[in-house]
Design a protein around this motif. Structure first.
Motif, mmCIF file in Angstrom:
data_model
loop_
_atom_site.group_PDB
_atom_site.id
_atom_site.type_symbol
_atom_site.label_atom_id
_atom_site.label_comp_id
_atom_site.label_asym_id
_atom_site.label_seq_id
_atom_site.Cartn_x
_atom_site.Cartn_y
_atom_site.Cartn_z
ATOM 1 N N ALA A 1 -36.411 -9.133 30.994
ATOM 2 C CA ALA A 1 -36.393 -8.350 32.238
ATOM 3 C C ALA A 1 -35.146 -7.470 32.196
ATOM 4 C CB ALA A 1 -36.361 -9.277 33.444
ATOM 5 N N PHE A 2 -35.369 -6.162 32.118
ATOM 6 C CA PHE A 2 -34.253 -5.208 32.046
ATOM 7 C C PHE A 2 -33.967 -4.680 33.445
ATOM 8 C CE2 PHE A 2 -36.688 -4.762 28.076
ATOM 9 C CZ PHE A 2 -35.712 -5.106 27.147
ATOM 10 N N HIS A 3 -32.733 -4.842 33.882
ATOM 11 C CA HIS A 3 -32.335 -4.429 35.227
ATOM 12 C C HIS A 3 -31.346 -3.287 35.051
ATOM 13 C CE1 HIS A 3 -30.078 -4.928 39.069
ATOM 14 N NE2 HIS A 3 -31.239 -5.340 39.529
ATOM 15 N N MET B 1 -37.116 -0.437 25.777
ATOM 16 C CA MET B 1 -35.814 -0.298 26.367
ATOM 17 C C MET B 1 -34.679 -0.687 25.437
ATOM 18 S SD MET B 1 -35.857 -0.761 30.342
ATOM 19 C CE MET B 1 -37.238 0.107 31.015
ATOM 20 N N ALA B 2 -35.016 -0.928 24.186
ATOM 21 C CA ALA B 2 -33.950 -1.212 23.243
ATOM 22 C C ALA B 2 -33.334 0.099 22.807
ATOM 23 C CB ALA B 2 -34.517 -1.929 22.051
ATOM 24 N N THR B 3 -32.050 0.046 22.491
ATOM 25 C CA THR B 3 -31.399 1.272 22.039
ATOM 26 C C THR B 3 -31.026 1.125 20.580
ATOM 27 O OG1 THR B 3 -29.214 0.459 22.518
ATOM 28 C CG2 THR B 3 -30.359 1.591 24.269
ATOM 29 N N THR B 4 -30.155 1.986 20.143
ATOM 30 C CA THR B 4 -29.555 1.891 18.838
ATOM 31 C C THR B 4 -30.612 1.578 17.779
ATOM 32 O OG1 THR B 4 -27.880 0.678 20.087
ATOM 33 C CG2 THR B 4 -27.382 1.132 17.810
ATOM 34 N N ASP C 1 -29.100 -3.351 24.465
ATOM 35 C CA ASP C 1 -30.087 -2.971 25.485
ATOM 36 C C ASP C 1 -29.567 -1.817 26.345
ATOM 37 O OD1 ASP C 1 -31.807 -4.924 24.598
ATOM 38 O OD2 ASP C 1 -31.264 -6.386 26.126
ATOM 39 N N VAL C 2 -30.467 -0.954 26.746
ATOM 40 C CA VAL C 2 -30.136 0.189 27.606
ATOM 41 C C VAL C 2 -29.789 -0.250 29.040
ATOM 42 C CG1 VAL C 2 -31.308 2.099 28.803
ATOM 43 C CG2 VAL C 2 -31.459 1.906 26.339
ATOM 44 N N SER C 3 -30.126 -1.479 29.354
ATOM 45 C CA SER C 3 -30.053 -1.964 30.733
ATOM 46 C C SER C 3 -28.623 -2.084 31.269
ATOM 47 C CB SER C 3 -30.687 -3.355 30.770
ATOM 48 O OG SER C 3 -30.010 -4.185 29.856
ATOM 49 N N GLY C 4 -28.524 -2.498 32.537
ATOM 50 C CA GLY C 4 -27.266 -2.990 33.078
ATOM 51 C C GLY C 4 -27.129 -4.450 32.655
ATOM 52 N N ILE C 5 -28.116 -5.231 33.050
ATOM 53 C CA ILE C 5 -28.203 -6.579 32.476
ATOM 54 C C ILE C 5 -29.650 -6.883 32.097
ATOM 55 C CG2 ILE C 5 -26.209 -7.699 33.575
ATOM 56 C CD1 ILE C 5 -27.961 -8.881 35.624
ATOM 57 N N THR C 6 -29.773 -7.780 31.138
ATOM 58 C CA THR C 6 -31.091 -8.237 30.691
ATOM 59 C C THR C 6 -31.153 -9.740 30.876
ATOM 60 O OG1 THR C 6 -31.119 -6.520 28.972
ATOM 61 C CG2 THR C 6 -32.692 -8.324 28.726
ATOM 62 N N ILE C 7 -32.282 -10.202 31.421
ATOM 63 C CA ILE C 7 -32.496 -11.650 31.520
ATOM 64 C C ILE C 7 -33.683 -11.975 30.619
ATOM 65 C CG2 ILE C 7 -33.007 -13.589 33.033
ATOM 66 C CD1 ILE C 7 -31.809 -12.061 35.337
ATOM 67 N N LYS D 1 -19.053 -6.523 27.458
ATOM 68 C CA LYS D 1 -19.594 -6.037 26.181
ATOM 69 C C LYS D 1 -21.118 -6.096 26.149
ATOM 70 C CE LYS D 1 -15.454 -5.767 24.266
ATOM 71 N NZ LYS D 1 -14.718 -5.286 25.406
ATOM 72 N N SER D 2 -21.730 -5.039 25.686
ATOM 73 C CA SER D 2 -23.180 -5.023 25.499
ATOM 74 C C SER D 2 -23.438 -5.419 24.045
ATOM 75 C CB SER D 2 -23.699 -3.606 25.774
ATOM 76 O OG SER D 2 -25.034 -3.467 25.389
ATOM 77 N N PRO D 3 -23.860 -6.649 23.786
ATOM 78 C CA PRO D 3 -23.884 -7.131 22.406
ATOM 79 C C PRO D 3 -25.076 -6.605 21.599
ATOM 80 C CG PRO D 3 -24.731 -8.817 23.883
ATOM 81 C CD PRO D 3 -24.338 -7.650 24.749
#
Ligand code: AKG
Ligand code: FE2
Length: 314
Positions: free
Chosen positions: A280-282, A1-4, A210-216, A261-263
């Motif tokens: 955990a990608f949400h 689920m990682a991007t870039t 991350d492609v997610s909305g939020i990641t924990i 910001k998505s860092p």
């Protein structure tokens, strides 16, 4: 689920960026138990959260009420799975055309050890889309622990997306969750960065957002490695025992019209020590169309992103 994904042409930039011991990041520590309080303390925490999301795009969450002993259990099943002999782990190999399963990303450079990692990604929500037959049954409690952890990650993510963030920007109730159409996808990725014989720089995970909305993220309790990019400078993320590291993903950056910001982040590991983490990608389901929330667009801040679905990366 990682991007870039960093392609070889980007490696020059990667190398230019200081791998060697960048400074520790003064990433905000947020007591999330205070976020639903209207007390002065709660308001202060909320302001800290706003700053964290609009500047760093991440924070260390404390006060989350997940038992420390349970977090240890999650780390423990991760270590035990990756300690299995290779042939046992290969039983869970990622299938072609699927993001789920066990594997790693090939090394693309001879000068630096890249992607020195193993990982297994499993879809945990919605529950009816779980492929339980692909979940490790060794260690034997892997499934039970993951099931319980998934429920906690779901409620924590929803809590973070709901109420206080909304008040933070004077938005209407539940607008982020509405953007998710109220049903989310959750993927759990277990990362393992083995020790390496080399004393060279070991990049466990290349720079990505991350492609997610939020990641924990549950970090290793003993071995540092996570780094975050801010204003062109890399920073090390400190280990804070029992804190959960929360970062904005690309989709929340889009939904918030770029306000959150998505860092970019990466993992540089010490070659002498193994390290684990559990992300955990949400995120909204792929078929849900997302786009900037209407009330976050005006003449001063026009729409920054097109509406889109099936988001897999910028
Ligand atoms: O291992 C870490 O600390 C970070 C892992 C990560 O960024 C990811 O799984 O997307
Ligand atoms: Fe990541």
């Amino acid at each position: 689920m990682a991007t870039t994904i960093v392609t070889p042409s980007c490696l020059g930039n990667e190398i230019a960026n200081n791998y060697n011991n960048p400074p520790l990041a003064p990433i905000p520590i947020i007591d999330i138990s205070l976020l639903s309080s209207c007390s002065e303390e709660g308001e202060n925490e909320l302001q800290k959260l706003k700053l964290a999301l609009t500047s760093w795009g991440c924070f260390q969450a404390v006060g989350h009420r997940v038992e420390s002993s349970f977090l240890d259990k999650v780390s423990e099943i991760t270590k035990r799975f990756f300690a299995l002999p290779m042939e046992k782990k290969h039983k869970y190999d990622r299938e072609a055309n699927s993001l789920e399963g066990y594997g790693n990303v090939p090394n693309v450079s001879k000068k630096i050890i890249f992607n020195h990692s193993e990982r297994i990604l499993l879809k945990v929500a919605p529950e009816n889309e779980r492929r339980i037959e692909r979940w490790p049954c060794n260690p034997t409690d892997f499934g039970d622990v993951l099931d319980e952890y998934s429920a906690i990650m779901k409620s924590t993510s929803r809590f973070l997306l709901m109420q206080r963030r909304i008040r933070l920007l004077n938005l209407e109730k539940n607008c982020f969750l509405n953007a998710y159409r109220d049903e989310e996808l959750i993927g759990a990725r277990f990362n393992y960065y083995p020790e390496s014989a080399s004393s060279d720089i070991v990049v466990g995970a290349e720079a990505h957002s991350d492609v997610s909305g939020i990641t924990i993220l549950l970090q290793d309790k003993e071995v540092e490695g996570l780094q975050v990019l801010k204003d062109g400078q890399w920073f090390r993320v400190a280990i804070l025992p029992d804190a959960l590291f929360v970062n904005v993903g690309d989709q929340l950056q889009i939904i918030s019209n770029g306000i959150f910001k998505s860092p970019m982040h990466r993992v540089i590991v010490e070659s002498k020590k193994e390290r684990i983490s559990v992300a955990a990608f949400h995120l909204p389901k792929y078929e849900v169309e997302i786009g900037p929330v209407q009330s976050l667009m005006d003449e001063n801040r026009p729409q920054q992103y097109m509406r889109l679905k099936d988001y897999r990366g910028f």
